[in-house]
Design a protein around this motif. Structure first.
Motif, PDB file in Angstrom:
ATOM      1  N   ALA A   1       1.843 -10.108 -29.362  1.00 29.31           N
ATOM      2  CA  ALA A   1       2.119  -9.496 -30.668  1.00 29.31           C
ATOM      3  C   ALA A   1       2.008 -10.482 -31.824  1.00 29.31           C
ATOM      4  CB  ALA A   1       3.525  -8.895 -30.659  1.00 29.31           C
ATOM      5  N   ASP A   2       1.594  -9.951 -32.969  1.00 29.67           N
ATOM      6  CA  ASP A   2       1.652 -10.699 -34.227  1.00 29.67           C
ATOM      7  C   ASP A   2       2.991 -10.453 -34.911  1.00 29.67           C
ATOM      8  OD1 ASP A   2      -0.944 -11.682 -33.946  1.00 29.67           O
ATOM      9  OD2 ASP A   2      -1.805  -9.925 -34.921  1.00 29.67           O
ATOM     10  N   GLU A   3       3.522  -9.255 -34.719  1.00 30.23           N
ATOM     11  CA  GLU A   3       4.806  -8.874 -35.305  1.00 30.23           C
ATOM     12  C   GLU A   3       5.564  -8.031 -34.287  1.00 30.23           C
ATOM     13  OE1 GLU A   3       4.517  -7.199 -39.262  1.00 30.23           O
ATOM     14  OE2 GLU A   3       2.601  -8.197 -39.550  1.00 30.23           O
ATOM     15  N   VAL A   4       6.888  -7.979 -34.434  1.00 28.52           N
ATOM     16  CA  VAL A   4       7.734  -7.216 -33.520  1.00 28.52           C
ATOM     17  C   VAL A   4       8.583  -6.238 -34.318  1.00 28.52           C
ATOM     18  CG1 VAL A   4       9.594  -7.354 -31.812  1.00 28.52           C
ATOM     19  CG2 VAL A   4       7.813  -9.106 -31.840  1.00 28.52           C
ATOM     20  N   LEU A   5       8.596  -5.000 -33.877  1.00 28.28           N
ATOM     21  CA  LEU A   5       9.416  -3.959 -34.465  1.00 28.28           C
ATOM     22  C   LEU A   5      10.407  -3.522 -33.396  1.00 28.28           C
ATOM     23  CD1 LEU A   5       9.936  -1.861 -36.750  1.00 28.28           C
ATOM     24  CD2 LEU A   5       8.258  -0.410 -35.608  1.00 28.28           C
ATOM     25  N   VAL A   6      11.694  -3.649 -33.697  1.00 23.52           N
ATOM     26  CA  VAL A   6      12.737  -3.293 -32.737  1.00 23.52           C
ATOM     27  C   VAL A   6      13.415  -2.023 -33.208  1.00 23.52           C
ATOM     28  CG1 VAL A   6      14.862  -4.027 -31.603  1.00 23.52           C
ATOM     29  CG2 VAL A   6      13.097  -5.714 -32.139  1.00 23.52           C
ATOM     30  N   ARG A   7      13.367  -1.008 -32.374  1.00 21.93           N
ATOM     31  CA  ARG A   7      14.012   0.264 -32.678  1.00 21.93           C
ATOM     32  C   ARG A   7      15.495   0.149 -32.344  1.00 21.93           C
ATOM     33  NH1 ARG A   7      15.868   4.925 -30.391  1.00 21.93           N
ATOM     34  NH2 ARG A   7      15.722   4.001 -28.339  1.00 21.93           N
ATOM     35  N   SER A   8      16.327   0.679 -33.221  1.00 25.96           N
ATOM     36  CA  SER A   8      17.766   0.672 -32.951  1.00 25.96           C
ATOM     37  C   SER A   8      18.382   1.954 -33.516  1.00 25.96           C
ATOM     38  CB  SER A   8      18.438  -0.549 -33.585  1.00 25.96           C
ATOM     39  OG  SER A   8      18.346  -0.491 -34.981  1.00 25.96           O
ATOM     40  N   ASN A   9      19.572   2.243 -33.063  1.00 29.98           N
ATOM     41  CA  ASN A   9      20.298   3.391 -33.604  1.00 29.98           C
ATOM     42  C   ASN A   9      20.820   3.052 -34.986  1.00 29.98           C
ATOM     43  OD1 ASN A   9      19.871   4.861 -31.296  1.00 29.98           O
ATOM     44  ND2 ASN A   9      21.779   4.207 -30.340  1.00 29.98           N
ATOM     45  N   ALA A  10      20.986   4.059 -35.798  1.00 31.11           N
ATOM     46  CA  ALA A  10      21.418   3.852 -37.174  1.00 31.11           C
ATOM     47  C   ALA A  10      22.941   3.877 -37.328  1.00 31.11           C
ATOM     48  CB  ALA A  10      20.791   4.903 -38.073  1.00 31.11           C
ATOM     49  N   ASN A  11      23.674   3.689 -36.265  1.00 35.29           N
ATOM     50  CA  ASN A  11      25.132   3.653 -36.353  1.00 35.29           C
ATOM     51  C   ASN A  11      25.586   2.351 -36.983  1.00 35.29           C
ATOM     52  OD1 ASN A  11      25.020   6.056 -35.037  1.00 35.29           O
ATOM     53  ND2 ASN A  11      25.597   5.239 -33.054  1.00 35.29           N
ATOM     54  N   PHE A  12      26.749   2.385 -37.661  1.00 36.29           N
ATOM     55  CA  PHE A  12      27.192   1.197 -38.384  1.00 36.29           C
ATOM     56  C   PHE A  12      27.793   0.143 -37.465  1.00 36.29           C
ATOM     57  CE2 PHE A  12      31.805   1.500 -38.486  1.00 36.29           C
ATOM     58  CZ  PHE A  12      32.033   2.838 -38.176  1.00 36.29           C
ATOM     59  N   SER A  13      28.152   0.485 -36.264  1.00 36.16           N
ATOM     60  CA  SER A  13      28.672  -0.528 -35.334  1.00 36.16           C
ATOM     61  C   SER A  13      28.458  -0.074 -33.904  1.00 36.16           C
ATOM     62  CB  SER A  13      30.165  -0.757 -35.575  1.00 36.16           C
ATOM     63  OG  SER A  13      30.918   0.339 -35.078  1.00 36.16           O
ATOM     64  N   PRO A  14      28.408  -1.016 -32.964  1.00 41.20           N
ATOM     65  CA  PRO A  14      28.262  -0.640 -31.563  1.00 41.20           C
ATOM     66  C   PRO A  14      29.406   0.251 -31.073  1.00 41.20           C
ATOM     67  CG  PRO A  14      27.862  -2.978 -31.844  1.00 41.20           C
ATOM     68  CD  PRO A  14      28.371  -2.442 -33.155  1.00 41.20           C
ATOM     69  N   ARG A  15      30.594   0.006 -31.603  1.00 37.59           N
ATOM     70  CA  ARG A  15      31.728   0.829 -31.180  1.00 37.59           C
ATOM     71  C   ARG A  15      31.537   2.276 -31.616  1.00 37.59           C
ATOM     72  NH1 ARG A  15      38.186  -0.166 -31.833  1.00 37.59           N
ATOM     73  NH2 ARG A  15      38.740   1.700 -30.691  1.00 37.59           N
ATOM     74  N   ALA A  16      31.025   2.482 -32.817  1.00 43.78           N
ATOM     75  CA  ALA A  16      30.769   3.835 -33.286  1.00 43.78           C
ATOM     76  C   ALA A  16      29.717   4.510 -32.404  1.00 43.78           C
ATOM     77  CB  ALA A  16      30.326   3.827 -34.743  1.00 43.78           C
ATOM     78  N   ALA A  17      28.709   3.758 -32.011  1.00 40.66           N
ATOM     79  CA  ALA A  17      27.678   4.308 -31.130  1.00 40.66           C
ATOM     80  C   ALA A  17      28.276   4.675 -29.779  1.00 40.66           C
ATOM     81  CB  ALA A  17      26.547   3.304 -30.955  1.00 40.66           C
ATOM     82  N   TRP A  18      29.107   3.828 -29.261  1.00 43.89           N
ATOM     83  CA  TRP A  18      29.756   4.078 -27.975  1.00 43.89           C
ATOM     84  C   TRP A  18      30.643   5.314 -28.060  1.00 43.89           C
ATOM     85  CZ3 TRP A  18      29.416   2.694 -23.044  1.00 43.89           C
ATOM     86  CH2 TRP A  18      30.489   2.967 -22.207  1.00 43.89           C
ATOM     87  N   ASN A  19      31.445   5.390 -29.097  1.00 47.93           N
ATOM     88  CA  ASN A  19      32.342   6.533 -29.247  1.00 47.93           C
ATOM     89  C   ASN A  19      31.570   7.834 -29.448  1.00 47.93           C
ATOM     90  OD1 ASN A  19      34.613   4.953 -28.949  1.00 47.93           O
ATOM     91  ND2 ASN A  19      34.880   4.642 -31.146  1.00 47.93           N
ATOM     92  N   SER A  20      30.491   7.787 -30.222  1.00 47.12           N
ATOM     93  CA  SER A  20      29.748   9.007 -30.482  1.00 47.12           C
ATOM     94  C   SER A  20      29.012   9.506 -29.235  1.00 47.12           C
ATOM     95  CB  SER A  20      28.745   8.803 -31.614  1.00 47.12           C
ATOM     96  OG  SER A  20      27.723   7.921 -31.218  1.00 47.12           O
ATOM     97  N   SER A  21      28.744   8.642 -28.290  1.00 45.51           N
ATOM     98  CA  SER A  21      28.047   9.069 -27.091  1.00 45.51           C
ATOM     99  C   SER A  21      28.966   9.843 -26.149  1.00 45.51           C
ATOM    100  CB  SER A  21      27.418   7.886 -26.356  1.00 45.51           C
ATOM    101  OG  SER A  21      28.424   7.027 -25.869  1.00 45.51           O
ATOM    102  N   TRP A  22      30.255   9.786 -26.377  1.00 45.44           N
ATOM    103  CA  TRP A  22      31.205  10.477 -25.508  1.00 45.44           C
ATOM    104  C   TRP A  22      31.783  11.745 -26.152  1.00 45.44           C
ATOM    105  CZ3 TRP A  22      31.053   9.144 -20.674  1.00 45.44           C
ATOM    106  CH2 TRP A  22      30.644   7.864 -20.347  1.00 45.44           C
ATOM    107  N   THR A  23      31.314  12.089 -27.333  1.00 47.73           N
ATOM    108  CA  THR A  23      31.830  13.312 -27.979  1.00 47.73           C
ATOM    109  C   THR A  23      30.843  14.432 -27.885  1.00 47.73           C
ATOM    110  OG1 THR A  23      30.995  12.564 -30.108  1.00 47.73           O
ATOM    111  CG2 THR A  23      33.309  12.108 -29.597  1.00 47.73           C
TER     112      THR A  23
END
Length: 143
Positions: free
Chosen positions: A121-143
């Motif tokens: 690669a010449d450049e790297v694009l990393v996809r991520s979730n738009a949650n404000f913190s990992p904890r929010a992502a973790w909590n939202s995955s269980w609701t």
């Protein structure tokens, strides 16, 4: 897949490479790669196989190098190879100028498949979730 399709729709000739053994990119673009003889696995494990041999034209301005579950065994074979980190880069060299963009879909791990993508690669694009913190992502995955 969406980025490659969007670029192709804008008539930007693009190559997408499915470097994930699950093959979701290949399936998503309508190519059932489990029946194919030549895939990314072939390119990475046999230096005699050119990139063009495994490339499929799937849409106007969009080509695909597919993968399937066979790719999971490629890392074990590549461990013994000299220059194993540069196999994909070297395979892409002859066709690089044919495309405006080359996108490589990587597995969610930092193995030889991902290392090969990074060195190619010449450049790297990393996809991520738009949650404000990992904890929010973790909590939202269980609701």
């Amino acid at each position: 897949m969406n980025l490659g399709a969007a670029l192709a729709r804008r008539e930007q000739y693009s190559l997408v490479i499915d470097s994930d053994p699950q093959g979701a990119l290949s399936i998503g673009l309508g190519l059932l790669a489990y029946d194919l003889d030549l895939t990314l696995y072939s390119i990475l494990t046999d230096p005699r196989v050119p990139m063009t041999a495994a490339t499929h034209h799937v849409r106007p301005h969009l080509d695909l190098v597919p993968s399937n579950i066979d790719l999971a065994g490629a890392e074990m074979q590549m461990v013994q190879m000299m220059g194993r980190e540069y196999i994909l880069r070297e395979a892409l060299a002859p066709i690089r100028d044919q495309y405006k963009f080359i996108l490589i879909d990587c597995p969610p791990s930092l193995g030889l498949l991902t290392v090969n993508a990074f060195t190619a690669a010449d450049e790297v694009l990393v996809r991520s979730n738009a949650n404000f913190s990992p904890r929010a992502a973790w909590n939202s995955s269980w609701t």
